[in-house]
Design a protein around this motif. Structure first.
Motif, PDB file in Angstrom:
ATOM      1  N   VAL A   7     104.149   5.330  51.843  1.00 48.64           N
ATOM      2  CA  VAL A   7     103.287   5.890  51.079  1.00 48.64           C
ATOM      3  C   VAL A   7     103.196   7.935  50.978  1.00 48.64           C
ATOM      4  O   VAL A   7     102.363   7.685  49.157  1.00 48.64           O
ATOM      5  N   LEU A   8     104.108   8.299  50.332  1.00 53.69           N
ATOM      6  CA  LEU A   8     104.492   9.652  49.985  1.00 53.69           C
ATOM      7  C   LEU A   8     104.916   8.848  48.024  1.00 53.69           C
ATOM      8  O   LEU A   8     104.743   9.649  47.452  1.00 53.69           O
ATOM      9  N   ALA A   9     105.715   7.800  47.615  1.00 51.85           N
ATOM     10  CA  ALA A   9     105.626   7.127  46.771  1.00 51.85           C
ATOM     11  C   ALA A   9     104.338   7.296  45.693  1.00 51.85           C
ATOM     12  O   ALA A   9     103.954   7.800  45.174  1.00 51.85           O
ATOM     13  N   LEU A  10     103.487   6.549  46.231  1.00 49.04           N
ATOM     14  CA  LEU A  10     101.984   6.275  46.051  1.00 49.04           C
ATOM     15  C   LEU A  10     101.477   7.586  46.217  1.00 49.04           C
ATOM     16  O   LEU A  10     100.360   8.110  45.003  1.00 49.04           O
ATOM     17  N   LEU A  11     102.005   8.878  46.830  1.00 48.05           N
ATOM     18  CA  LEU A  11     101.321  10.186  46.411  1.00 48.05           C
ATOM     19  C   LEU A  11     101.993  10.683  45.191  1.00 48.05           C
ATOM     20  O   LEU A  11     101.028  11.486  44.609  1.00 48.05           O
ATOM     21  N   THR A  12     102.733  10.771  44.684  1.00 50.28           N
ATOM     22  CA  THR A  12     103.825  11.561  43.792  1.00 50.28           C
ATOM     23  C   THR A  12     103.498  10.276  42.490  1.00 50.28           C
ATOM     24  O   THR A  12     104.168  11.331  42.064  1.00 50.28           O
ATOM     25  N   LEU A  13     103.712   9.634  42.649  1.00 49.05           N
ATOM     26  CA  LEU A  13     103.279   8.663  41.380  1.00 49.05           C
ATOM     27  C   LEU A  13     102.358   8.860  40.586  1.00 49.05           C
ATOM     28  O   LEU A  13     103.194   9.107  39.135  1.00 49.05           O
ATOM     29  N   PRO A  14     101.435   9.965  40.354  1.00 46.96           N
ATOM     30  CA  PRO A  14     100.600  10.300  39.500  1.00 46.96           C
ATOM     31  C   PRO A  14     101.370  11.228  38.856  1.00 46.96           C
ATOM     32  O   PRO A  14     101.048  11.272  37.592  1.00 46.96           O
ATOM     33  N   VAL A  15     101.482  12.899  39.907  1.00 51.45           N
ATOM     34  CA  VAL A  15     101.972  13.814  39.267  1.00 51.45           C
ATOM     35  C   VAL A  15     103.463  13.746  38.824  1.00 51.45           C
ATOM     36  O   VAL A  15     103.442  14.146  37.383  1.00 51.45           O
ATOM     37  N   ILE A  16     104.466  12.169  38.770  1.00 54.94           N
ATOM     38  CA  ILE A  16     105.314  12.094  38.138  1.00 54.94           C
ATOM     39  C   ILE A  16     104.979  11.664  36.647  1.00 54.94           C
ATOM     40  O   ILE A  16     105.675  11.397  35.613  1.00 54.94           O
ATOM     41  N   ILE A  17     104.133  10.746  36.850  1.00 50.63           N
ATOM     42  CA  ILE A  17     102.991  10.298  35.585  1.00 50.63           C
ATOM     43  C   ILE A  17     103.180  10.413  34.779  1.00 50.63           C
ATOM     44  O   ILE A  17     103.666  11.126  33.368  1.00 50.63           O
ATOM     45  N   ILE A  18     102.889  11.982  35.009  1.00 48.00           N
ATOM     46  CA  ILE A  18     101.315  13.833  34.339  1.00 48.00           C
ATOM     47  C   ILE A  18     102.781  14.010  33.554  1.00 48.00           C
ATOM     48  O   ILE A  18     102.875  14.093  32.353  1.00 48.00           O
ATOM     49  N   ALA A  19     103.528  14.132  34.544  1.00 47.93           N
ATOM     50  CA  ALA A  19     104.988  14.630  33.696  1.00 47.93           C
ATOM     51  C   ALA A  19     106.021  14.733  33.494  1.00 47.93           C
ATOM     52  O   ALA A  19     106.203  14.952  32.339  1.00 47.93           O
ATOM     53  N   ALA A  20     105.972  12.946  33.274  1.00 45.92           N
ATOM     54  CA  ALA A  20     106.319  12.509  32.105  1.00 45.92           C
ATOM     55  C   ALA A  20     106.119  12.378  31.032  1.00 45.92           C
ATOM     56  O   ALA A  20     106.958  12.384  30.007  1.00 45.92           O
ATOM     57  N   ARG A  21     104.850  12.961  30.889  1.00 50.23           N
ATOM     58  CA  ARG A  21     104.347  12.457  29.842  1.00 50.23           C
ATOM     59  C   ARG A  21     103.844  12.779  29.055  1.00 50.23           C
ATOM     60  O   ARG A  21     104.330  12.756  27.635  1.00 50.23           O
ATOM     61  N   ALA A  22     103.837  14.009  29.841  1.00 49.61           N
ATOM     62  CA  ALA A  22     104.361  15.284  28.547  1.00 49.61           C
ATOM     63  C   ALA A  22     105.590  15.639  28.003  1.00 49.61           C
ATOM     64  O   ALA A  22     105.431  16.341  26.954  1.00 49.61           O
TER      65      ALA A  22
ATOM     66  N   ILE B 186     111.872   8.581  46.436  1.00 47.08           N
ATOM     67  CA  ILE B 186     112.865   9.098  44.855  1.00 47.08           C
ATOM     68  C   ILE B 186     113.220   7.846  44.366  1.00 47.08           C
ATOM     69  O   ILE B 186     112.690   7.996  43.457  1.00 47.08           O
ATOM     70  N   VAL B 187     113.467   7.097  45.443  1.00 45.51           N
ATOM     71  CA  VAL B 187     114.170   5.526  44.976  1.00 45.51           C
ATOM     72  C   VAL B 187     113.236   4.550  44.510  1.00 45.51           C
ATOM     73  O   VAL B 187     113.073   3.989  43.260  1.00 45.51           O
ATOM     74  N   LEU B 188     111.158   5.334  45.284  1.00 46.26           N
ATOM     75  CA  LEU B 188     110.901   4.275  44.366  1.00 46.26           C
ATOM     76  C   LEU B 188     109.744   4.883  43.358  1.00 46.26           C
ATOM     77  O   LEU B 188     109.501   4.119  42.266  1.00 46.26           O
ATOM     78  N   ALA B 189     109.594   6.147  43.374  1.00 46.10           N
ATOM     79  CA  ALA B 189     108.325   7.100  42.269  1.00 46.10           C
ATOM     80  C   ALA B 189     108.716   7.314  41.408  1.00 46.10           C
ATOM     81  O   ALA B 189     108.073   7.310  40.443  1.00 46.10           O
ATOM     82  N   PHE B 190     109.962   7.854  41.609  1.00 43.03           N
ATOM     83  CA  PHE B 190     110.401   8.497  39.913  1.00 43.03           C
ATOM     84  C   PHE B 190     111.024   7.204  38.813  1.00 43.03           C
ATOM     85  O   PHE B 190     110.579   7.031  37.661  1.00 43.03           O
ATOM     86  N   PRO B 191     111.597   5.794  38.891  1.00 42.45           N
ATOM     87  CA  PRO B 191     112.085   5.023  38.076  1.00 42.45           C
ATOM     88  C   PRO B 191     110.474   4.201  37.302  1.00 42.45           C
ATOM     89  O   PRO B 191     109.849   3.548  36.930  1.00 42.45           O
ATOM     90  N   ILE B 192     109.639   3.917  38.402  1.00 40.59           N
ATOM     91  CA  ILE B 192     107.943   3.885  38.374  1.00 40.59           C
ATOM     92  C   ILE B 192     107.598   4.739  37.549  1.00 40.59           C
ATOM     93  O   ILE B 192     106.707   4.256  36.514  1.00 40.59           O
ATOM     94  N   GLY B 193     107.477   6.060  37.286  1.00 42.24           N
ATOM     95  CA  GLY B 193     106.979   6.829  36.584  1.00 42.24           C
ATOM     96  C   GLY B 193     106.382   6.934  35.436  1.00 42.24           C
ATOM     97  O   GLY B 193     106.263   6.843  34.624  1.00 42.24           O
ATOM     98  N   ALA B 194     108.502   6.537  35.805  1.00 47.00           N
ATOM     99  CA  ALA B 194     109.111   7.089  34.282  1.00 47.00           C
ATOM    100  C   ALA B 194     109.039   5.889  33.323  1.00 47.00           C
ATOM    101  O   ALA B 194     108.320   5.479  32.361  1.00 47.00           O
ATOM    102  N   ALA B 195     108.601   4.713  34.306  1.00 46.38           N
ATOM    103  CA  ALA B 195     108.688   3.194  33.139  1.00 46.38           C
ATOM    104  C   ALA B 195     107.291   3.373  33.019  1.00 46.38           C
ATOM    105  O   ALA B 195     107.009   3.601  31.474  1.00 46.38           O
ATOM    106  N   ALA B 196     106.448   3.792  33.525  1.00 44.82           N
ATOM    107  CA  ALA B 196     105.127   4.151  33.035  1.00 44.82           C
ATOM    108  C   ALA B 196     104.660   5.010  32.158  1.00 44.82           C
ATOM    109  O   ALA B 196     103.609   4.925  31.408  1.00 44.82           O
ATOM    110  N   ALA B 197     105.423   5.735  32.251  1.00 41.77           N
ATOM    111  CA  ALA B 197     105.187   7.257  31.300  1.00 41.77           C
ATOM    112  C   ALA B 197     105.384   6.333  30.066  1.00 41.77           C
ATOM    113  O   ALA B 197     105.045   7.072  29.201  1.00 41.77           O
TER     114      ALA B 197
END
Length: 425
Positions: free
Chosen positions: A285-300, A218-229
């Motif tokens: 590894v799980l951060a890489l796995l969840t990153l696309p899901v978080i980016i798509i949801a954040a963009r929506a 969560i520490v890696l995937a959420f900030p990176i995913g939100a920033a990318a979105a």
């Protein structure tokens, strides 16, 4: 008059067809909901019924003589090396003085778990005044005896087909009649790491490994995913490159999880030389796995913010950055948190990528940090489900119940956080 009557009949027939289709659609939706709820109830009932018994463990009461001579026949007493097994054997022998031959004594000693020696050691460390005294102590029995007490072993089976022979059954019945065996809450399930002995096996190591792993995720995937979105929706130019990135993000969300495990093995372990079986690598590894899901949801979620809010802020002189940080992000945050919940839920249930990075290893110790060897709860369930001992079957279901509870608590926490930041417009 004739034309008007025909038109009316056609309209009435059309309405009848429309109402019939509506009823069919309503019935189909109701039926699908019923089947979904029914399968869910069957699943919960099946897991609950199989796993409920694992939350209890049978204990036997023995009169233990904490004799210095028995504990340290060679002389000086050292609790780390004291012979507590001999003390347990002596107590059993006193309980059943008629057991004389060697084979019978071996069967008798198999009633009590090997973990009893560790419990006696801990007891004597906590109460040194017990040395030289005689105490009644409740000690864990073996998994086979536990299965007999819980009624999970068919007594009518032929002796050769049972894990417990007739002689042991008679001893168990005697102890039950004397009220020297009782079921207690299985604290070892939550306080121990993994073990080859089912009665000593616990999920604490897997729980801590899962916790450390999800923290990294969560520490890696959420900030990176939100920033990318935010960049893709608010700042990126609309051209072929942004379309290419969007298509690849969508494709990554559908890539099988085992591929991310291979990626983690190649990059994090073989190239970066990070420790194998560590929650740090699992979290990456799980951060890489969840990153696309978080980016798509954040963009929506960002897209759902009304354009009028952006236009009003820009009209009042706000910069693009101020529009995003002061207006868009706070309004999109509930949707972004929902995406994070979905991503973390997927990460919590994944086991395939963790197998590739060595988190399937048999690890007894509870991890104390992000780089200690550990396993995860889904992997622990897989390991126990693959074990031949029957007692591990109920522990597998119990671990599934704990995993579902873990997921429920995590989702509930995220929903509460989402409600706190949610705004209506």
């Amino acid at each position: 008059m004739g034309d008007w009557s025909d038109s009316r009949k056609k309209v009435e027939a059309g309405l009848a067809r429309r109402y019939r289709k509506n009823r069919l659609l309503h019935f189909g939706g109701l039926l699908a909901t019923f089947f979904g709820v029914a399968f869910l109830l069957v699943f919960f009932a099946s897991v609950g019924l199989k796993g409920a018994s694992a939350f209890q463990q049978s204990y036997a009461s023995l009169d233990i003589e904490f004799s210095r001579d028995d504990l340290a026949p060679a002389g000086e007493l050292d609790l780390e090396f004291a012979d507590f097994d001999a003390v347990v054997r002596k107590a059993l022998q006193e309980q059943f003085p008629d057991v004389k031959d060697r084979r019978a004594r071996r069967d008798l000693n198999r009633l009590i778990s090997v973990g009893a020696a560790y419990e006696l050691r801990d007891l004597l460390e906590a109460h040194p005044e017990y040395l030289g005294t005689r105490r009644t102590v409740w000690l864990p029995v073996t998994a086979d005896v536990d299965m007999v007490v819980k009624g999970s072993i068919d007594r009518d089976l032929d002796e050769a087909q049972r894990q417990v022979n007739d002689r042991q059954l008679a001893w168990i019945d005697f102890l039950l009649a004397e009220e020297r065996i009782e079921k207690r809450f299985n604290t070892a399930l939550f306080s121990n790491g993994d073990s080859r002995e089912p009665e000593l096996a616990g999920i604490k190591g897997a729980l801590m490994g899962t916790f450390y792993m999800l923290v990294v995720t969560i520490v890696l995937a959420f900030p990176i995913g939100a920033a990318a979105a935010v960049y893709l929706e608010e700042f990126a130019p609309r051209n072929r490159w942004s379309d290419l990135i969007e298509v690849n993000i969508n494709n990554l969300a559908a890539v099988p999880s085992i591929v991310f495990g291979l990626l983690g093995l190649a990059v994090f372990i073989n190239w970066l030389s990070l420790p194998r079986s560590a929650p740090l690598v699992g979290g990456l590894v799980l951060a890489l796995l969840t990153l696309p899901v978080i980016i798509i949801a954040a963009r929506a979620a960002i897209k759902s913010v009304p354009p009028s809010i952006r236009e009003a802020a820009l009209g009042l002189g706000a910069s693009r950055m101020q529009v995003v940080t002061h207006h868009v992000l706070p309004l999109a945050m509930p949707g972004m948190l929902t995406g994070a919940i979905i991503g973390m839920s997927r990460a919590l249930g994944e086991s395939a990528p963790l197998l590739m990075i060595g988190m399937i290893a048999f690890i007894v110790d509870v991890p104390a940090g992000f780089t200690d060897p550990a396993t995860a709860l889904p992997v622990q369930i897989y390991l126990w489900a693959d074990s031949p001992e029957r007692a591990f079957a109920e522990r597998t279901s119990a671990a599934i119940i704990v995993l579902l509870g873990f997921l429920l608590v995590m989702n509930l926490t995220a929903v509460i956080m989402r409600k706190r930041v949610e705004r209506q417009w």
